[in-house]
Design an enzyme around this catalytic site. Structure first.
Site, short mmCIF file in Angstrom:
data_model
loop_
_atom_site.label_atom_id
_atom_site.label_comp_id
_atom_site.label_asym_id
_atom_site.label_seq_id
_atom_site.Cartn_x
_atom_site.Cartn_y
_atom_site.Cartn_z
N ARG A 60 -1.27 9.31 8.85
CA ARG A 60 -0.95 7.96 9.22
C ARG A 60 -0.62 7.02 7.94
O ARG A 60 -1.12 7.29 6.91
CB ARG A 60 -2.25 7.26 9.73
N GLU A 78 1.09 -1.27 0.03
CA GLU A 78 -0.04 -0.06 0.05
C GLU A 78 0.83 1.30 -0.04
O GLU A 78 2.22 0.97 0.26
CB GLU A 78 -0.74 0.03 1.29
N ARG A 116 -1.01 9.12 1.70
CA ARG A 116 -2.38 9.65 1.58
C ARG A 116 -2.55 11.52 1.52
O ARG A 116 -2.97 11.67 0.69
CB ARG A 116 -3.20 8.97 2.62
N HIS A 168 -11.39 10.88 6.61
CA HIS A 168 -10.84 9.34 6.75
C HIS A 168 -10.64 8.99 8.30
O HIS A 168 -11.15 7.99 8.88
CB HIS A 168 -9.96 8.76 5.86
N HIS A 222 -8.87 11.05 2.97
CA HIS A 222 -8.24 9.77 2.18
C HIS A 222 -8.37 10.16 0.62
O HIS A 222 -9.47 10.88 0.30
CB HIS A 222 -9.01 8.42 2.36
#
Length: 498
Positions: free
Chosen positions: A372, A115, A276, A337, A229
């Site tokens: 994050r 990811e 992100r 998000h 997000h």
């Protein structure tokens, strides 16, 4: 009013709350409060997976730590982050023992996906419904424990510190108030998503635990560190935005603008796999450049059978909305998000309030820095809730004597709050503090939010679900905007002194 006593009360039935219950000593009397139905929580909505180094000689905790620091702008707390990456294997192994069904490769080894922001394939997953798999696994195991009671549809309305612990006022589904007393309390109440017009968060994410902890005197830190997000499904028909998981880009999907052109090469060398915050900022910059808010995620160049098997839930939801992800580009746009800030805690999830702990998204461990890293959230929830339980197990044996109770006053004749307050809060937050803060709007909007907060907190209103959630949303909006203004001023001052 009814009074009931427990050794430990856990507010929240997501991954953090349930895992804490599993790790508490079996001779403790434990109550878990679930605000709505048992699996309605942000944990259940997590699609991508859980990051961690486990049985992989090519990876290491130090690599994981490095990626976490890069994503977090190097504002991460070093001690907490070290704990996170070093102890990840403990909780991944425990999940497997408890029966979590992570996807495997043909040779029987665990499949690990990639990811954004990760330099290694270290994401354990259950197709694209990992959060639900973990949540249901934990719930199934907790429900087998004789020492744990789960109370469904229970709204935590207020909490007061006593000499022996806490008294917590709870409103149940049958509109009955009960005071629950405990020696130790764990807040695992999730995030604040419903403070925004569009969010990936569930309906319960109104910041109740953060608000009550704040009123108790707990330190709230970095609440303005909010993650937007980049790939929320651009539907706009409901406030709960369906998330198109980070792992779709991890499997090779392209981001495209209104002209059907890839654009991330103009903003970051990591392209679609940038963290992100970088991708969200790039989308906003590209929107300004093109004059359009139409953006797409395109994975049509991948094998259709692979896409359907890898993302069955996302594929099904998109088909319901009229999109075939194997043939069509998916309309996306950033939305709220995740919360990196929260109730400030140490490496054992202890707050500055004696006997009060906080775990999961409502807490601020410092492991996320200002952004994050994907799939670190479920890991954080497990690592620090386990450590909280261990700390309580060690301390509670020295406690003795009867529990005190606080006498909450309930005015059954008090009026309901006026309509429209939550809508006004969402409008303000979406306008003033979305991806790129509006510096001009922040001060006057903070003034408006402060008025609404004082109106609710100082007024005499019926204490029901509507009141609790509206009070929470105005309180967290107030703290977010105040923190944002303070950080902007600090940044400007530093730049002036250069």
């Amino acid at each position: 009013m009814n009074n009931k006593n427990y050794d430990v009360i856990i507010a929240g039935c997501g991954a953090a709350g349930l895992y804490a219950a599993l790790n508490l000593s079996r001779d403790l009397n434990v109550l878990v409060l679930s605000k709505r139905e048992l699996t309605l929580c942000n944990s259940s909505l997590a699609q991508g997976g859980i990051a961690g180094v486990y049985d992989n000689p090519k990876d290491s905790p130090e690599y994981h730590k490095h990626d976490t620091f890069v994503a977090g702008g190097f504002e991460n707390d070093p001690e907490s982050t070290q704990v996170l990456v070093d102890e990840a294997y403990i909780d991944i192994e425990k999940l497997i023992e408890l029966g979590a069904d992570f996807d495997k490769c043909p040779d029987g080894s665990y499949h690990r996906t990639l990811e954004g922001g990760h330099g290694m394939n270290r994401i354990f997953h259950h197709a694209d419904t990992t959060g639900l798999e973990i949540e249901t696994t934990l719930l199934r195991n907790v429900q087998q424990l004789d020492n744990v009671e789960i109370l469904e549809n229970a709204v935590m309305c207020n909490a007061k510190k006593t000499e022996t612990g806490f008294s917590i006022l709870v409103l149940t589904n049958d509109n009955e108030y009960t005071t629950y007393n405990c020696r130790y309390a764990i807040f695992a109440t999730g995030g604040i998503g419903r403070v925004y017009e569009y969010t990936t968060n569930s309906a319960i994410a109104t910041g109740d635990g953060i608000t009550i902890a704040h009123e108790l005197g707990a330190e709230i830190k970095n609440l303005s560190y909010i993650q937007f997000h980049p790939t929320g499904f651009n539907n706009k028909h409901t406030r709960e935005t369906f998330l198109i998981s980070e792992s779709v880009r991890g499997e090779g999907a392209y981001l495209k603008n209104c002209n059907g052109e890839r654009f991330m090469q103009n903003y970051d060398d990591r392209l679609e796999l940038a963290p992100r915050d970088v991708v969200s900022h790039a989308i906003m910059a590209e929107a300004k450049k093109t004059g359009s808010d139409k953006f797409y995620l395109d994975i049509t160049h991948k094998d259709p059978e692979f896409v359907r098997n890898r993302f069955p839930m996302i594929n099904e939801k998109l088909l319901e909305a009229g999109y075939d992800m194997t043939k069509d580009m998916i309309p996306i746009f950033p939305c709220h998000h995740y919360l990196m800030g929260g109730i400030n805690v140490d490496t054992y999830a202890r707050t500055n309030i004696d006997r009060l702990y906080a775990c999961g998204e409502c807490s601020h461990t410092g492991v996320h820095g200002n952004n994050r890293l994907a799939s670190n959230s479920l890991l954080e929830a497990l690592v620090f809730s386990r450590r909280a339980a261990a700390d309580i197990n060690e301390k509670i044996n020295s406690d003795s004597g009867d529990l005190e109770t606080y006498d909450f006053k309930i005015d059954n004749e008090a009026p309901h709050i006026p309509q429209g307050i939550r809508t006004e809060i969402r409008d303000i937050m979406q306008r003033a503090y979305f991806v790129i803060p509006d510096k001009e709007a922040l001060p006057p909007d903070l003034e408006e939010v402060t008025k609404l907060k004082n109106f609710l907190c100082d007024g005499n209103f019926k204490i029901d679900r509507d009141y609790v959630e509206a009070r929470s949303l105005t309180t967290v909006a107030y703290i977010v905007l105040k923190d944002a203004i303070e950080k902007l001023k600090s940044k400007e001052k530093m730049e002036e002194n250069k």
